[in-house]
Design a protein around this motif. Structure first.
Motif, PDB file in Angstrom:
ATOM      1  N   ASN A  90     -94.700 -25.993   7.594  1.00  0.00           N
ATOM      2  CA  ASN A  90     -93.640 -25.047   7.255  1.00  0.00           C
ATOM      3  C   ASN A  90     -94.135 -23.625   7.503  1.00  0.00           C
ATOM      4  OD1 ASN A  90     -91.728 -27.054   5.937  1.00  0.00           O
ATOM      5  ND2 ASN A  90     -93.570 -27.347   4.702  1.00  0.00           N
ATOM      6  N   ALA A  91     -93.193 -22.692   7.659  1.00  0.00           N
ATOM      7  CA  ALA A  91     -93.568 -21.313   7.956  1.00  0.00           C
ATOM      8  C   ALA A  91     -92.833 -20.323   7.058  1.00  0.00           C
ATOM      9  CB  ALA A  91     -93.269 -20.988   9.423  1.00  0.00           C
ATOM     10  N   ILE A  92     -93.559 -19.308   6.606  1.00  0.00           N
ATOM     11  CA  ILE A  92     -92.967 -18.127   5.997  1.00  0.00           C
ATOM     12  C   ILE A  92     -93.159 -17.007   7.005  1.00  0.00           C
ATOM     13  CG2 ILE A  92     -93.131 -16.443   4.122  1.00  0.00           C
ATOM     14  CD1 ILE A  92     -94.290 -18.702   2.379  1.00  0.00           C
ATOM     15  N   VAL A  93     -92.078 -16.329   7.391  1.00  0.00           N
ATOM     16  CA  VAL A  93     -92.164 -15.328   8.455  1.00  0.00           C
ATOM     17  C   VAL A  93     -91.645 -13.985   7.954  1.00  0.00           C
ATOM     18  CG1 VAL A  93     -91.605 -14.790  10.857  1.00  0.00           C
ATOM     19  CG2 VAL A  93     -91.735 -17.181  10.118  1.00  0.00           C
ATOM     20  N   GLU A  94     -92.461 -12.949   8.092  1.00  0.00           N
ATOM     21  CA  GLU A  94     -91.978 -11.603   7.792  1.00  0.00           C
ATOM     22  C   GLU A  94     -90.815 -11.272   8.732  1.00  0.00           C
ATOM     23  OE1 GLU A  94     -92.124  -8.829   6.022  1.00  0.00           O
ATOM     24  OE2 GLU A  94     -93.358  -9.729   4.471  1.00  0.00           O
ATOM     25  N   LYS A  95     -89.846 -10.500   8.221  1.00  0.00           N
ATOM     26  CA  LYS A  95     -88.735 -10.115   9.084  1.00  0.00           C
ATOM     27  C   LYS A  95     -89.252  -9.235  10.233  1.00  0.00           C
ATOM     28  CE  LYS A  95     -88.979  -5.787   7.717  1.00  0.00           C
ATOM     29  NZ  LYS A  95     -89.419  -4.719   8.604  1.00  0.00           N
ATOM     30  N   PRO A  96     -88.622  -9.295  11.402  1.00  0.00           N
ATOM     31  CA  PRO A  96     -87.561 -10.218  11.801  1.00  0.00           C
ATOM     32  C   PRO A  96     -88.151 -11.558  12.233  1.00  0.00           C
ATOM     33  CG  PRO A  96     -88.096  -8.785  13.639  1.00  0.00           C
ATOM     34  CD  PRO A  96     -88.957  -8.337  12.479  1.00  0.00           C
ATOM     35  N   LEU A  97     -87.333 -12.596  12.184  1.00  0.00           N
ATOM     36  CA  LEU A  97     -87.797 -13.909  12.607  1.00  0.00           C
ATOM     37  C   LEU A  97     -88.248 -13.881  14.067  1.00  0.00           C
ATOM     38  CD1 LEU A  97     -88.193 -16.929  12.240  1.00  0.00           C
ATOM     39  CD2 LEU A  97     -85.740 -17.255  12.589  1.00  0.00           C
ATOM     40  N   ALA A  98     -87.504 -13.184  14.905  1.00  0.00           N
ATOM     41  CA  ALA A  98     -87.848 -13.033  16.322  1.00  0.00           C
ATOM     42  C   ALA A  98     -87.085 -11.826  16.859  1.00  0.00           C
ATOM     43  CB  ALA A  98     -87.489 -14.295  17.106  1.00  0.00           C
ATOM     44  N   LEU A  99     -87.387 -11.426  18.089  1.00  0.00           N
ATOM     45  CA  LEU A  99     -86.749 -10.249  18.678  1.00  0.00           C
ATOM     46  C   LEU A  99     -85.611 -10.595  19.635  1.00  0.00           C
ATOM     47  CD1 LEU A  99     -89.851  -7.958  19.393  1.00  0.00           C
ATOM     48  CD2 LEU A  99     -88.315  -7.968  17.416  1.00  0.00           C
ATOM     49  N   LYS A 100     -85.396 -11.886  19.869  1.00  0.00           N
ATOM     50  CA  LYS A 100     -84.313 -12.313  20.766  1.00  0.00           C
ATOM     51  C   LYS A 100     -83.509 -13.438  20.117  1.00  0.00           C
ATOM     52  CE  LYS A 100     -86.753 -11.111  25.040  1.00  0.00           C
ATOM     53  NZ  LYS A 100     -87.255 -11.604  26.354  1.00  0.00           N
ATOM     54  N   ILE A 101     -82.197 -13.406  20.328  1.00  0.00           N
ATOM     55  CA  ILE A 101     -81.313 -14.410  19.735  1.00  0.00           C
ATOM     56  C   ILE A 101     -81.667 -15.816  20.212  1.00  0.00           C
ATOM     57  CG2 ILE A 101     -78.929 -15.221  19.587  1.00  0.00           C
ATOM     58  CD1 ILE A 101     -79.419 -12.755  17.925  1.00  0.00           C
ATOM     59  N   ASN A 102     -81.962 -15.958  21.502  1.00  0.00           N
ATOM     60  CA  ASN A 102     -82.275 -17.300  22.014  1.00  0.00           C
ATOM     61  C   ASN A 102     -83.572 -17.843  21.411  1.00  0.00           C
ATOM     62  OD1 ASN A 102     -83.567 -15.269  23.708  1.00  0.00           O
ATOM     63  ND2 ASN A 102     -84.223 -16.952  25.021  1.00  0.00           N
ATOM     64  N   HIS A 103     -84.489 -16.948  21.035  1.00  0.00           N
ATOM     65  CA  HIS A 103     -85.715 -17.388  20.372  1.00  0.00           C
ATOM     66  C   HIS A 103     -85.412 -17.927  18.972  1.00  0.00           C
ATOM     67  CE1 HIS A 103     -88.573 -14.758  23.022  1.00  0.00           C
ATOM     68  NE2 HIS A 103     -88.039 -15.768  23.672  1.00  0.00           N
ATOM     69  N   TRP A 157     -90.994  -1.917  22.499  1.00  0.00           N
ATOM     70  CA  TRP A 157     -89.992  -2.979  22.704  1.00  0.00           C
ATOM     71  C   TRP A 157     -90.629  -4.357  22.594  1.00  0.00           C
ATOM     72  CZ3 TRP A 157     -85.355  -1.837  21.830  1.00  0.00           C
ATOM     73  CH2 TRP A 157     -84.775  -0.632  22.245  1.00  0.00           C
ATOM     74  N   LYS A 158     -91.861  -4.488  23.064  1.00  0.00           N
ATOM     75  CA  LYS A 158     -92.503  -5.797  23.111  1.00  0.00           C
ATOM     76  C   LYS A 158     -92.847  -6.333  21.730  1.00  0.00           C
ATOM     77  CE  LYS A 158     -96.288  -8.324  25.331  1.00  0.00           C
ATOM     78  NZ  LYS A 158     -97.443  -8.224  26.266  1.00  0.00           N
ATOM     79  N   TYR A 159     -93.293  -5.460  20.817  1.00  0.00           N
ATOM     80  CA  TYR A 159     -93.796  -5.947  19.538  1.00  0.00           C
ATOM     81  C   TYR A 159     -92.987  -5.516  18.315  1.00  0.00           C
ATOM     82  CZ  TYR A 159     -97.977  -7.365  22.078  1.00  0.00           C
ATOM     83  OH  TYR A 159     -98.838  -7.970  22.951  1.00  0.00           O
ATOM     84  N   ASP A 160     -92.149  -4.500  18.448  1.00  0.00           N
ATOM     85  CA  ASP A 160     -91.443  -3.950  17.290  1.00  0.00           C
ATOM     86  C   ASP A 160     -89.942  -4.199  17.340  1.00  0.00           C
ATOM     87  OD1 ASP A 160     -91.524  -1.844  14.920  1.00  0.00           O
ATOM     88  OD2 ASP A 160     -89.928  -1.213  16.271  1.00  0.00           O
ATOM     89  N   GLY A 161     -89.284  -3.750  18.407  1.00  0.00           N
ATOM     90  CA  GLY A 161     -87.857  -4.011  18.566  1.00  0.00           C
ATOM     91  C   GLY A 161     -86.938  -2.892  18.125  1.00  0.00           C
ATOM     92  N   GLY A 162     -87.480  -1.825  17.515  1.00  0.00           N
ATOM     93  CA  GLY A 162     -86.632  -0.684  17.165  1.00  0.00           C
ATOM     94  C   GLY A 162     -86.262  -0.609  15.700  1.00  0.00           C
ATOM     95  N   VAL A 163     -85.631   0.503  15.339  1.00  0.00           N
ATOM     96  CA  VAL A 163     -85.347   0.793  13.932  1.00  0.00           C
ATOM     97  C   VAL A 163     -84.348  -0.196  13.321  1.00  0.00           C
ATOM     98  CG1 VAL A 163     -83.463   2.439  14.353  1.00  0.00           C
ATOM     99  CG2 VAL A 163     -84.875   2.673  12.319  1.00  0.00           C
ATOM    100  N   VAL A 164     -83.435  -0.722  14.123  1.00  0.00           N
ATOM    101  CA  VAL A 164     -82.469  -1.685  13.587  1.00  0.00           C
ATOM    102  C   VAL A 164     -83.166  -3.001  13.248  1.00  0.00           C
ATOM    103  CG1 VAL A 164     -80.371  -3.000  14.057  1.00  0.00           C
ATOM    104  CG2 VAL A 164     -80.544  -0.634  14.828  1.00  0.00           C
TER     105      VAL A 164
END
Length: 209
Positions: free
Chosen positions: A82-95, A161-168
């Protein structure tokens, strides 16, 4: 109650909060994987491969930069943990969709950290909405004003963009989570954004309708 064996992927700024939290609950820390060596000579340090191969571990908590969440969570599920993941889960919807499929395939759970759901003010508002004491809701407005010093962005992964994804994705995601928890999913979205800081690639100002 079962004592869960947990390991961490990442030991950055958020690590101490997770470490302190598991001491209060039924968790035993097994190993930590930290590629930047923030925890020199720590007895819990181990490799990512060894942690994934350890069948005695129940949960792995992902505290790494956001851009690494998808690949690491994917590996955790494939290793049948099982996994606990800090937000965000991922940076892309398909991921994210891929992670959901792996959850179902390997019958394991992924828990994303959205601690604001436990905020007393939010719980009170949610209760009032459930009791229909606020009448018909026709407009929702939320403003999030946070200041980040230049050093917050200098010489690290934040604001890329690669590791953070922006303020939103990084900061505003908590507000978006609470709105969807109370009022449901968005049907249409319009957004305008801009980058004010000279140190980052991503947006640091965004208005969403």
């Amino acid at each position: 109650m079962k004592n869960y064996k947990i390991s961490f992927f990442g030991a950055g700024n958020i690590y101490k909060k997770h470490f302190n939290a598991i001491k209060k609950k039924k968790f035993s820390l097994i190993n930590i994987y930290e590629k930047k060596n923030n925890l020199k000579k720590n007895k819990f340090l181990n490799s990512e491969k060894n942690i994934l191969n350890n069948q005695g571990i129940d949960v792995i908590s992902v505290l790494s930069p956001s851009g690494e969440h998808f690949q690491q969570t994917k590996k955790i599920l494939v290793s049948k943990k099982n996994a606990i993941v800090e937000k965000p889960l991922a940076l892309k919807i398909n991921h994210i969709k891929n992670i959901v499929k792996l959850e179902n395939k390997f019958k394991r759970k992924v828990f994303v950290v959205f601690q604001h759901r436990l905020n007393p003010a939010y719980l009170k508002l949610k209760s009032l909405l459930k009791q229909k004491k606020l009448g018909k809701i026709f407009l929702i407005s939320s403003r999030l004003y946070w200041s980040r010093h230049d050093n917050y962005y200098k010489n690290n992964w934040k604001g890329t963009w690669k590791y953070d994804g922006g303020v939103v994705t990084n900061q505003g995601i908590h507000t978006i989570d609470l709105i969807t928890q109370m009022f449901g999913q968005f049907k249409k979205i319009f957004a305008r954004s801009n980058t004010i800081s000279k140190f980052i690639e991503t947006e640091d100002v965004c208005i969403v309708t």
